[in-house]
Design a protein around this motif. Structure first.
Motif: not given
Length: 93
Positions: A40-60
């Motif tokens: 998580i890099i400051p001042s970039t919300f919500p982009y990193p949250v979406a990309k974290h979710g993307l990794l969860g989707l890909v892994r699942s």
């Protein structure tokens, strides 16, 4: 809009092709993650949250459909020298 593009778009695309891939017992889905997927890099919300979710989707999806011959992976490029990135880098001494 960020979630719609970066997370929902990948899910809808995967959902559209999964049944055909499962029927053929082969296929590959490649999603585009980001360096923001891992930190998580400051001042970039919500982009990193979406990309974290993307990794969860890909892994699942990868775990769910591996036995059926479907591979699901993501590539995570680093920063690209765009004006937005340059403006961000210029905020540091």
């Amino acid at each position: 809009r960020c979630f719609a593009v970066d997370l929902d778009g990948v899910w809808y695309s995967a959902r559209a092709v999964l049944s055909a891939m499962r029927a053929r017992k082969q296929g590959s889905i490649v999603a585009i993650a980001s360096c923001h997927s891992f930190a998580i890099i400051p001042s970039t919300f919500p982009y990193p949250v979406a990309k974290h979710g993307l990794l969860g989707l890909v892994r699942s999806l990868g775990i769910q459909y591996a036995a059926e011959g479907v591979r699901v992976n993501a590539v995570a490029p680093g920063y690209i020298e765009t004006q937005i990135a340059v403006d961000y880098w210029n905020t540091f001494p």
